[in-house]
Design a protein around this motif. Structure first.
Motif, PDB file in Angstrom:
ATOM      1  N   LEU A   1     -16.635  -1.076  -2.046  1.00  0.00           N
ATOM      2  CA  LEU A   1     -17.430  -1.465  -3.196  1.00  0.00           C
ATOM      3  C   LEU A   1     -18.712  -0.652  -3.298  1.00  0.00           C
ATOM      4  N   SER A   2     -19.073  -0.315  -4.518  1.00  0.00           N
ATOM      5  CA  SER A   2     -20.409   0.188  -4.810  1.00  0.00           C
ATOM      6  C   SER A   2     -20.999  -0.694  -5.901  1.00  0.00           C
ATOM      7  N   PHE A   3     -22.283  -1.012  -5.771  1.00  0.00           N
ATOM      8  CA  PHE A   3     -22.933  -1.951  -6.682  1.00  0.00           C
ATOM      9  C   PHE A   3     -23.760  -1.187  -7.707  1.00  0.00           C
ATOM     10  N   GLN A   4     -23.419  -1.366  -8.974  1.00  0.00           N
ATOM     11  CA  GLN A   4     -24.137  -0.720 -10.069  1.00  0.00           C
ATOM     12  C   GLN A   4     -24.986  -1.764 -10.779  1.00  0.00           C
ATOM     13  N   HIS A   5     -26.282  -1.519 -10.849  1.00  0.00           N
ATOM     14  CA  HIS A   5     -27.196  -2.493 -11.443  1.00  0.00           C
ATOM     15  C   HIS A   5     -26.934  -2.656 -12.937  1.00  0.00           C
ATOM     16  N   VAL A   6     -26.981  -3.910 -13.401  1.00  0.00           N
ATOM     17  CA  VAL A   6     -26.803  -4.212 -14.818  1.00  0.00           C
ATOM     18  C   VAL A   6     -28.083  -4.787 -15.409  1.00  0.00           C
TER      19      VAL A   6
ATOM     20  N   ASN B   1       0.840  -1.189   0.000  1.00  0.00           N
ATOM     21  CA  ASN B   1       0.000   0.000   0.000  1.00  0.00           C
ATOM     22  C   ASN B   1       0.878   1.243   0.000  1.00  0.00           C
ATOM     23  N   ALA B   2       0.884   1.950  -1.138  1.00  0.00           N
ATOM     24  CA  ALA B   2       1.562   3.237  -1.286  1.00  0.00           C
ATOM     25  C   ALA B   2       3.082   3.142  -1.295  1.00  0.00           C
ATOM     26  N   PHE B   3       3.639   1.982  -1.592  1.00  0.00           N
ATOM     27  CA  PHE B   3       5.087   1.828  -1.706  1.00  0.00           C
ATOM     28  C   PHE B   3       5.409   0.888  -2.871  1.00  0.00           C
ATOM     29  N   GLY B   4       6.584   1.089  -3.464  1.00  0.00           N
ATOM     30  CA  GLY B   4       7.058   0.205  -4.515  1.00  0.00           C
ATOM     31  C   GLY B   4       8.540  -0.061  -4.363  1.00  0.00           C
TER      32      GLY B   4
ATOM     33  N   GLY C   1      -4.412   3.381  -1.523  1.00  0.00           N
ATOM     34  CA  GLY C   1      -3.001   3.114  -1.348  1.00  0.00           C
ATOM     35  C   GLY C   1      -2.335   2.232  -2.373  1.00  0.00           C
ATOM     36  N   ASP C   2      -3.109   1.479  -3.175  1.00  0.00           N
ATOM     37  CA  ASP C   2      -2.454   0.640  -4.169  1.00  0.00           C
ATOM     38  C   ASP C   2      -2.853   1.097  -5.563  1.00  0.00           C
ATOM     39  N   LEU C   3      -2.646   0.239  -6.570  1.00  0.00           N
ATOM     40  CA  LEU C   3      -2.897   0.653  -7.948  1.00  0.00           C
ATOM     41  C   LEU C   3      -4.348   1.040  -8.170  1.00  0.00           C
ATOM     42  N   GLY C   4      -5.254   0.473  -7.360  1.00  0.00           N
ATOM     43  CA  GLY C   4      -6.655   0.836  -7.467  1.00  0.00           C
ATOM     44  C   GLY C   4      -6.933   2.272  -7.100  1.00  0.00           C
ATOM     45  N   ALA C   5      -5.950   2.962  -6.526  1.00  0.00           N
ATOM     46  CA  ALA C   5      -6.128   4.387  -6.262  1.00  0.00           C
ATOM     47  C   ALA C   5      -6.049   5.195  -7.545  1.00  0.00           C
ATOM     48  N   ILE C   6      -5.478   4.615  -8.615  1.00  0.00           N
ATOM     49  CA  ILE C   6      -5.385   5.304  -9.904  1.00  0.00           C
ATOM     50  C   ILE C   6      -6.648   5.056 -10.712  1.00  0.00           C
TER      51      ILE C   6
ATOM     52  N   ALA D   1     -14.857  -1.328  -7.313  1.00  0.00           N
ATOM     53  CA  ALA D   1     -14.026  -1.335  -6.109  1.00  0.00           C
ATOM     54  C   ALA D   1     -13.015  -0.207  -6.139  1.00  0.00           C
ATOM     55  N   GLU D   2     -13.102   0.678  -5.159  1.00  0.00           N
ATOM     56  CA  GLU D   2     -12.096   1.713  -4.971  1.00  0.00           C
ATOM     57  C   GLU D   2     -11.128   1.255  -3.901  1.00  0.00           C
ATOM     58  N   HIS D   3      -9.866   1.550  -4.109  1.00  0.00           N
ATOM     59  CA  HIS D   3      -8.819   1.138  -3.181  1.00  0.00           C
ATOM     60  C   HIS D   3      -8.159   2.365  -2.573  1.00  0.00           C
TER      61      HIS D   3
END
Length: 520
Positions: free
Chosen positions: A457-462, A321-324, A475-480, A471-473
């Motif tokens: 998570l937020s659920f979007q109806h299909v 999380n937030a480091f590489g 500290g990791d790549l999901g922050a982008i 899914a939003e994260h």
């Protein structure tokens, strides 16, 4: 520092390249060390900006700044296991081909009995067990004294996606298994064993295996950040606990210490024996070919290996999380580079670009023939935009295409009112999903804050009972860019939701992880 008059590769030209690359990728700071023969160079900033910021507003990065080193930890776990394999007096039962179930019989059970019986230590350390990543199954704020065993015991509930020894599938969880094997056999915490067996002999006094020890040291521990292109700001990310990561990625260190580890590996010296050095670098599992490397790549034990410009290398990337982190070694050249930085995802892009610039300089590769790492990773929205699709740009497009997907008409409504889907859904391997209704937006949500890699998570109806879990994260790549998973609710004969399926594991293709509702 340099030990003779060989020119310093971390010169003023490189300093400018570093700062330009940090700015381009919005990475606050980076530490770099180069080992070349008998020389070791580390950057000592004489004035800001140096190699950037360890902690805002003004704490600079130095060679002694501590960073999370992520999956470069795996090399240490493999090295300790190599020592046990070699010690036939104390641990005659431990060999590379020993089935893990013979060593931790009650704890190591996989979803398939054949895989349980056949999976060996070598399989676990070379990513060929048939168990995919399952990273969203990780942890539940577990304490150190129970975390590793609890995680290993949960593997029986996680689907396999291949037979043992048939394909390369990266698995952090299997290095937690290796840690559990080591700790069970030795009766010693892996962090203590590493300190006694490797770090103290190499005078790596600023290398740690848990957050509290790093915090209690006199060294400065960098803060990790996630850059927000929408607001052009850096969000500080809380330091993550390492109890659940263990042998997969728990090291906190600095480049000065890692240069000592790199030198011992390049020179094939102690504390590892010649046999242990050979074992951890012997290729075990074929990996897909990838530019700019020639020929197939392979995974050894805690190391990637391949050929670059005709020279064999051993390498591993790390991400927390937030480091590489990046560590790459060229044994025949006695040359290696270490890089540690402090953002989500983009740290690794910066490290690859800068590390391979140094390697190309060492090899004398003409500028016009060099691989463009920045072009590989560049993206829009806050970063430099290029015409050709890049990795991040393509990933962002995949996410947006998924979010924008509309099924053919007519779209079926969901059968129930949104509030009726709320509740507690449980899976024995993936923990708990608490679905609730966000009153402000009237959107179903689930906050998985207790997992090792938190996501929201937020659920979007299909269509019908089918949703997208966006899914939003932090500290990791999901922050982008967010990740998107197919999700589905099942309705019982009583007309109430009884299960939730989420396609968390990509290797499972269209299959979902199914959670049972427990509060209906």
């Amino acid at each position: 520092m340099a030990e003779n008059n060989t020119p310093d590769p971390l010169n003023s030209h490189f300093n400018k390249l570093v700062q330009d690359t940090l700015n381009q990728w919005h990475v606050p700071g980076i530490a770099i060390a180069v080992v070349d023969g008998d020389n070791t160079w580390t950057k000592v900033p004489n004035h800001p900006p140096g190699y950037g910021i360890a902690t805002f507003p003004s704490t600079p990065v130095t060679p002694t700044t501590l960073f999370y080193a992520g999956s470069t930890t795996k090399a240490f776990t493999a090295a300790i296991m190599a020592q046990l394999v070699e010690d036939n007096t104390t641990y005659p039962q431990v060999q590379w081909d020993t089935p893990i179930s013979q060593l931790i019989r009650d704890d190591f059970v996989l979803a398939d009995a054949h895989a349980t019986a056949q999976t060996t230590i070598e399989d676990a350390l070379s990513h060929r067990t048939g168990l995919p990543r399952h990273d969203q199954a990780y942890g539940n704020n577990l304490p150190r004294d129970t975390a590793v065993r609890s995680i290993v015991r949960s593997l029986r509930h996680l689907p396999l996606t291949a037979s043992p020894r048939t394909t390369y599938q990266y698995s952090n969880l299997m290095f937690v298994v290796a840690a559990h094997v080591i700790e069970t056999l030795t009766g010693e915490w892996l962090g203590g064993l590493l300190t006694r067996s490797i770090w103290t002999p190499l005078a790596m006094a600023s290398t740690f295996f848990d957050l509290s020890s790093a915090q209690q040291s006199n060294a400065d521990l960098a803060r990790g950040y996630a850059y927000s292109p929408d607001t052009d700001t850096y969000n500080e990310i809380e330091w993550m606990s390492l109890a659940e990561i263990s042998g997969a990625g728990s090291v906190i260190t600095n480049v000065a210490d890692y240069a000592k580890w790199a030198r011992a590996l390049l020179n094939q010296t102690g504390p590892l024996s010649p046999a242990a050095h050979r074992a951890i670098w012997t290729p075990r599992t074929l990996m897909p070919a990838e530019a700019p490397f020639t020929g197939p790549r392979a995974y050894a034990l805690g190391w990637n290996t391949g050929v670059y410009r005709g020279v064999e290398f051993f390498e591993h990337t790390g991400g927390m999380n937030a480091f590489g982190a990046e560590l790459i070694l060229f044994p025949k050249l006695r040359y290696g580079v270490v890089a540690l930085a402090n953002t989500a995802g983009t740290s690794n892009y910066v490290e690859k670009a800068l590390v391979f610039h140094l390697i190309d300089e060492k090899l004398g590769v003409p500028v016009g023939e060099r691989f463009d790492w920045n072009r590989k990773y560049l993206t829009e929205r806050g970063f430099l935009l290029v015409r050709n699709a890049s990795y991040v740009e393509e990933e962002r497009k995949k996410v947006q295409d998924a979010i924008d997907y509309r099924p053919p008409s007519p779209v079926l409504p969901h059968r129930l009112q949104p509030v009726e889907y709320t509740g507690t859904y449980v899976h024995p391997g993936y923990q708990t999903v608490e679905v609730y209704l966000d009153e402000a937006t009237r959107v179903l949500r689930a906050d998985r804050a207790r997992t090792t890699w938190p996501e929201y998570l937020s659920f979007q109806h299909v269509n019908g009972e089918h949703f997208l879990a966006i899914a939003e994260h932090i500290g990791d790549l999901g922050a982008i860019f967010p990740e998107v998973y197919a999700a589905e609710f099942q309705i019982s004969e009583k007309g109430k939701p009884c299960a939730l399926g989420v396609a968390w594991e990509k290797a499972m293709k269209d299959e979902k992880i199914w959670f049972t509702r427990v509060d209906s």
